[in-house]
Motif scaffolding. Structure first.
Motif, mmCIF file in Angstrom:
data_model
loop_
_atom_site.group_PDB
_atom_site.id
_atom_site.type_symbol
_atom_site.label_atom_id
_atom_site.label_comp_id
_atom_site.label_asym_id
_atom_site.label_seq_id
_atom_site.Cartn_x
_atom_site.Cartn_y
_atom_site.Cartn_z
ATOM 1 N N ALA A 23 -34.157 18.381 -8.362
ATOM 2 C CA ALA A 23 -34.982 17.595 -7.439
ATOM 3 C C ALA A 23 -36.465 17.686 -7.796
ATOM 4 C CB ALA A 23 -34.758 18.085 -6.009
ATOM 5 N N ASN A 24 -36.764 18.499 -8.803
ATOM 6 C CA ASN A 24 -38.144 18.712 -9.237
ATOM 7 C C ASN A 24 -39.002 19.237 -8.079
ATOM 8 O OD1 ASN A 24 -40.104 18.846 -11.193
ATOM 9 N ND2 ASN A 24 -40.790 16.748 -10.865
ATOM 10 N N ARG A 25 -38.417 20.157 -7.315
ATOM 11 C CA ARG A 25 -39.084 20.779 -6.168
ATOM 12 C C ARG A 25 -39.155 22.282 -6.397
ATOM 13 N NH1 ARG A 25 -41.191 17.153 -2.452
ATOM 14 N NH2 ARG A 25 -39.710 15.493 -2.100
ATOM 15 N N PRO A 26 -40.340 22.855 -6.271
ATOM 16 C CA PRO A 26 -40.427 24.311 -6.395
ATOM 17 C C PRO A 26 -39.764 24.987 -5.193
ATOM 18 C CG PRO A 26 -42.554 23.393 -5.760
ATOM 19 C CD PRO A 26 -41.631 22.231 -6.015
ATOM 20 N N VAL A 27 -38.993 26.018 -5.467
ATOM 21 C CA VAL A 27 -38.332 26.765 -4.403
ATOM 22 C C VAL A 27 -38.884 28.182 -4.444
ATOM 23 C CG1 VAL A 27 -36.122 27.567 -3.481
ATOM 24 C CG2 VAL A 27 -36.245 25.357 -4.635
ATOM 25 N N THR A 28 -39.700 28.503 -3.465
ATOM 26 C CA THR A 28 -40.260 29.845 -3.396
ATOM 27 C C THR A 28 -39.155 30.841 -3.062
ATOM 28 O OG1 THR A 28 -40.735 29.704 -1.034
ATOM 29 C CG2 THR A 28 -42.468 28.918 -2.541
ATOM 30 N N ALA A 29 -39.433 32.114 -3.315
ATOM 31 C CA ALA A 29 -38.449 33.154 -3.005
ATOM 32 C C ALA A 29 -38.134 33.154 -1.508
ATOM 33 C CB ALA A 29 -38.977 34.514 -3.445
ATOM 34 N N GLU A 30 -39.162 32.937 -0.700
ATOM 35 C CA GLU A 30 -38.961 32.911 0.752
ATOM 36 C C GLU A 30 -38.064 31.741 1.172
ATOM 37 O OE1 GLU A 30 -41.619 32.044 4.738
ATOM 38 O OE2 GLU A 30 -42.606 33.028 3.049
#
Length: 82
Positions: free
Chosen positions: A48-55
């Motif tokens: 999706a070209n979306r950054p997924v933070t650890a949180e």
């Protein structure tokens, strides 16, 4: 049918083989297995070209694992990623 797949690739920017691989992974995943769920969440974020933070990843994984993926709702995950 090939034309349809090309349209999907053009619209999403994702190769159809990657979409099929993700669908296969989701279909055969054990949604009580945290490692598998994390891998799928990362893959969805990448496609999706979306950054997924650890949180955010933790929040999504917790949401999915709570009920073993029985009520897995892609739209809910999509909303979390916005």
């Amino acid at each position: 049918m090939d034309h349809f797949f090309k349209q999907v690739e053009k619209k999403t920017g994702v190769e159809f083989e990657e979409i099929l691989a993700l669908a296969n992974a989701i279909q055969h995943a054990d949604f009580t297995n945290e490692k598998q769920v994390r891998k799928i969440v990362r893959k969805v974020g990448k496609l999706a070209n979306r950054p997924v933070t650890a949180e955010l990843e933790d929040q999504i994984v917790k949401s999915i694992i709570q009920d073993g993926g029985k009520s897995l709702d892609i739209s809910k995950i999509e909303k979390m990623m916005r």
